[in-house]
Design an enzyme around this catalytic site. Structure first.
Site, short mmCIF file in Angstrom:
data_model
loop_
_atom_site.label_atom_id
_atom_site.label_comp_id
_atom_site.label_asym_id
_atom_site.label_seq_id
_atom_site.Cartn_x
_atom_site.Cartn_y
_atom_site.Cartn_z
N ALA A 40 -152.12 16.30 -35.65
CA ALA A 40 -152.23 15.78 -37.01
C ALA A 40 -153.41 14.80 -37.14
CB ALA A 40 -150.92 15.15 -37.42
N ARG A 41 -153.20 13.54 -36.79
CA ARG A 41 -154.25 12.54 -36.82
C ARG A 41 -154.03 11.53 -35.69
NH1 ARG A 41 -156.79 15.49 -39.44
NH2 ARG A 41 -157.76 15.21 -41.48
N THR A 80 -147.16 22.67 -43.97
CA THR A 80 -147.84 23.88 -43.51
C THR A 80 -147.93 23.94 -41.98
OG1 THR A 80 -149.16 23.89 -45.53
CG2 THR A 80 -149.96 25.23 -43.72
N HIS A 90 -160.57 18.36 -31.61
CA HIS A 90 -160.24 18.45 -33.04
C HIS A 90 -160.74 19.79 -33.62
CE1 HIS A 90 -159.33 16.03 -36.95
NE2 HIS A 90 -158.98 17.31 -37.07
N GLU A 130 -162.96 9.61 -32.64
CA GLU A 130 -163.49 10.95 -32.38
C GLU A 130 -165.01 10.93 -32.56
OE1 GLU A 130 -161.37 13.83 -34.76
OE2 GLU A 130 -159.44 13.15 -34.01
P1 NDP Z 1 -148.34 19.12 -45.61
O1 NDP Z 1 -148.51 18.19 -46.75
O2 NDP Z 1 -148.15 20.56 -45.87
O3 NDP Z 1 -147.12 18.65 -44.70
C1 NDP Z 1 -146.84 17.34 -44.37
C2 NDP Z 1 -145.36 17.24 -44.01
O4 NDP Z 1 -145.08 15.95 -43.48
C3 NDP Z 1 -144.45 17.47 -45.19
O5 NDP Z 1 -143.54 18.47 -44.83
C4 NDP Z 1 -143.74 16.15 -45.38
O6 NDP Z 1 -142.41 16.53 -45.69
C5 NDP Z 1 -143.84 15.49 -44.01
N1 NDP Z 1 -143.90 14.04 -44.02
C6 NDP Z 1 -144.71 13.23 -44.75
N2 NDP Z 1 -144.49 11.95 -44.44
C7 NDP Z 1 -143.53 11.93 -43.50
C8 NDP Z 1 -142.87 10.91 -42.77
N3 NDP Z 1 -143.15 9.61 -42.99
N4 NDP Z 1 -141.95 11.26 -41.86
C9 NDP Z 1 -141.66 12.56 -41.65
N5 NDP Z 1 -142.23 13.57 -42.31
C10 NDP Z 1 -143.16 13.26 -43.23
O7 NDP Z 1 -149.61 18.91 -44.69
P2 NDP Z 1 -150.19 19.92 -43.60
O8 NDP Z 1 -149.08 20.45 -42.79
O9 NDP Z 1 -151.12 20.86 -44.24
O10 NDP Z 1 -151.07 18.92 -42.72
C11 NDP Z 1 -150.48 17.81 -42.08
C12 NDP Z 1 -151.57 16.94 -41.47
O11 NDP Z 1 -152.12 17.60 -40.33
C13 NDP Z 1 -152.77 16.72 -42.39
O12 NDP Z 1 -152.54 15.61 -43.22
C14 NDP Z 1 -153.92 16.51 -41.43
O13 NDP Z 1 -154.07 15.15 -41.16
C15 NDP Z 1 -153.49 17.24 -40.17
N6 NDP Z 1 -154.27 18.47 -39.92
C16 NDP Z 1 -154.92 18.61 -38.72
C17 NDP Z 1 -155.63 19.76 -38.43
C18 NDP Z 1 -156.36 19.91 -37.15
O14 NDP Z 1 -157.44 20.49 -37.14
N7 NDP Z 1 -155.83 19.43 -36.04
C19 NDP Z 1 -155.72 20.89 -39.39
C20 NDP Z 1 -154.96 20.65 -40.60
C21 NDP Z 1 -154.26 19.49 -40.83
P3 NDP Z 1 -141.49 15.67 -46.63
O15 NDP Z 1 -142.24 15.48 -47.91
O16 NDP Z 1 -140.24 16.43 -46.73
O17 NDP Z 1 -141.37 14.42 -45.83
C1 7N6 Z 2 -161.68 20.97 -40.57
C2 7N6 Z 2 -160.73 19.81 -40.70
C3 7N6 Z 2 -157.83 18.95 -41.54
O1 7N6 Z 2 -157.33 17.89 -41.92
O2 7N6 Z 2 -158.75 17.77 -39.71
C4 7N6 Z 2 -158.39 19.00 -40.15
O3 7N6 Z 2 -157.82 19.97 -42.23
C5 7N6 Z 2 -159.45 20.05 -39.95
C6 7N6 Z 2 -162.53 21.14 -41.81
#
Ligand code: NDP
Ligand code: 7N6
Length: 309
Positions: free
Chosen positions: A226-227, A146, A275, A256
């Site tokens: 991401a993290r 996403t 964050h 954090e």
């Molecule tokens: P998704 O599960 O939608 O996407 C994760 C993607 O990472 C997938 O496309 C997967 O693809 C890929 N992936 C997983 N492992 C690996 C790897 N070892 N190497 C390369 N690609 C990999 O998660 P989201 O996009 O919703 O969220 C991602 C992360 O972002 C969350 O886990 C969260 O920690 C963080 N986040 C942070 C936010 C913020 O406020 N800053 C808000 C929301 C999320 P494939 O399976 O093809 O590898």
């Molecule tokens: C806000 C959290 C996530 O993983 O860290 C982000 O979605 C944002 C509730």
């Protein structure tokens, strides 16, 4: 059994106004209660929470209001037979726009102008060679779910040359070339921006460290939305100090809130955000829609969206 109550754990308030979140469930046909750590649960309870608690293993279903559920014990949920769902699928616009904001600012020096504005300083002669347009620059998006897709689509619309890294080879709109994680170095070597958008897992922890920064261009910027632990922070600080890379846009950190004495605060070419990548004035509604959708699936004994355990 059917769910007879939706419990909203007080830790939700760490990220969203909890009363507004509770009010967003007015249409749900069960009572909605804000609960603390003294609450006990049974199989007729649904729980939505920001942080994990052992007591949730007595509930019927637990929803993590974050996309990243790395703090939750998925094995314990599986063993207890309590489904755990997360909040992936809703951050393409919010985090996508944040990443675009970092890139445009870093390219056009907005962060530096703001630093000078704080001193009423016109900055009459910014270095001529420093600003550039993001158009035609290469962005490598690491993780194409996403978040990654939200970033890639927007960067493509700005005329950037977008490549990406994921394990599967499913193509992604706007991404011209896909690399496997084994070829990470090849993927990042030519990029002006590298955006980190993978979940925090044992495989991704420390994915960016000294070697990766040495592989990157010395005029490249790393974005981490991401993290924190995916990027080795000491190695990042060393790379920024040594000029191995040019700068960063960071929303997430190993610790954090970012400690007051972290050197990351002081780099001119680093933008720190607290964050809040997902934060908008309607975030509680985005999460509530998702929770209500999964609630109805549970009641109808259907497959649960975003089930992770
Ligand atoms: P998704 O599960 O939608 O996407 C994760 C993607 O990472 C997938 O496309 C997967 O693809 C890929 N992936 C997983 N492992 C690996 C790897 N070892 N190497 C390369 N690609 C990999 O998660 P989201 O996009 O919703 O969220 C991602 C992360 O972002 C969350 O886990 C969260 O920690 C963080 N986040 C942070 C936010 C913020 O406020 N800053 C808000 C929301 C999320 P494939 O399976 O093809 O590898
Ligand atoms: C806000 C959290 C996530 O993983 O860290 C982000 O979605 C944002 C509730």
């Amino acid at each position: 059994p059917q769910l007879e109550r939706l419990c909203i754990h007080e830790t939700v308030d760490e990220k969203i106004p909890i009363e507004a979140f509770a009010d967003a469930f007015a249409e749900l046909n069960v009572p909605v209660e804000i609960v603390g750590d003294d609450e006990t649960f049974d199989r007729t309870d649904a729980v939505a929470s920001f942080r994990p608690r052992e007591a949730f293993l007595d509930a019927g279903w637990t929803h993590c209001i974050r996309a990243g559920y790395d703090e939750f014990d998925t094995e314990a949920h599986t063993e207890a037979g309590v489904p755990l769902t997360n909040s992936t699928g809703i951050h393409d616009t919010t985090v996508g726009e944040l990443a675009i904001g970092y890139m445009v600012s870093l390219a056009r020096m907005l962060h530096i102008y703001r630093d000078h504005q704080n001193d009423n300083d016109w900055l009459a002669e910014p270095p001529y060679e420093r600003p550039f347009t993001v158009e035609n620059e290469r962005l490598c998006v690491v993780g194409l779910g996403t978040l990654g897709q939200g970033i890639a689509e927007r960067a493509d619309a700005l005329g950037m040359d977008v490549v990406g890294v994921r394990r599967s080879d499913d193509p992604v709109p706007g991404v011209s070339e896909l690399y496997h994680p084994d070829d990470l170095h090849e993927a990042i070597a030519d990029a002006r921006f590298v955006a980190v958008a993978v979940p925090h897992t044992p495989e991704t922890e420390g994915m960016f460290s000294t070697e990766e920064f040495e592989t990157m261009r010395d005029d490249a910027y790393i974005l981490n939305v991401a993290r924190g632990p995916i990027v080795d922070e000491d190695a990042l600080i060393d790379a920024l100090d040594a000029g191995t890379i040019a700068g960063a846009g960071l929303d997430v950190f190993e610790t954090e809130p970012l400690p007051e004495d972290s050197p990351l605060w002081d780099f001119e070419e680093v933008i720190v955000s607290p964050h809040r990548g997902s934060a908008t004035n309607r975030y509680h509604l985005d999460i509530a829609d998702l929770v209500a959708e999964i609630f109805h699936q549970y009641q109808a004994d259907e497959e649960l969206r975003n089930r992770v355990a």
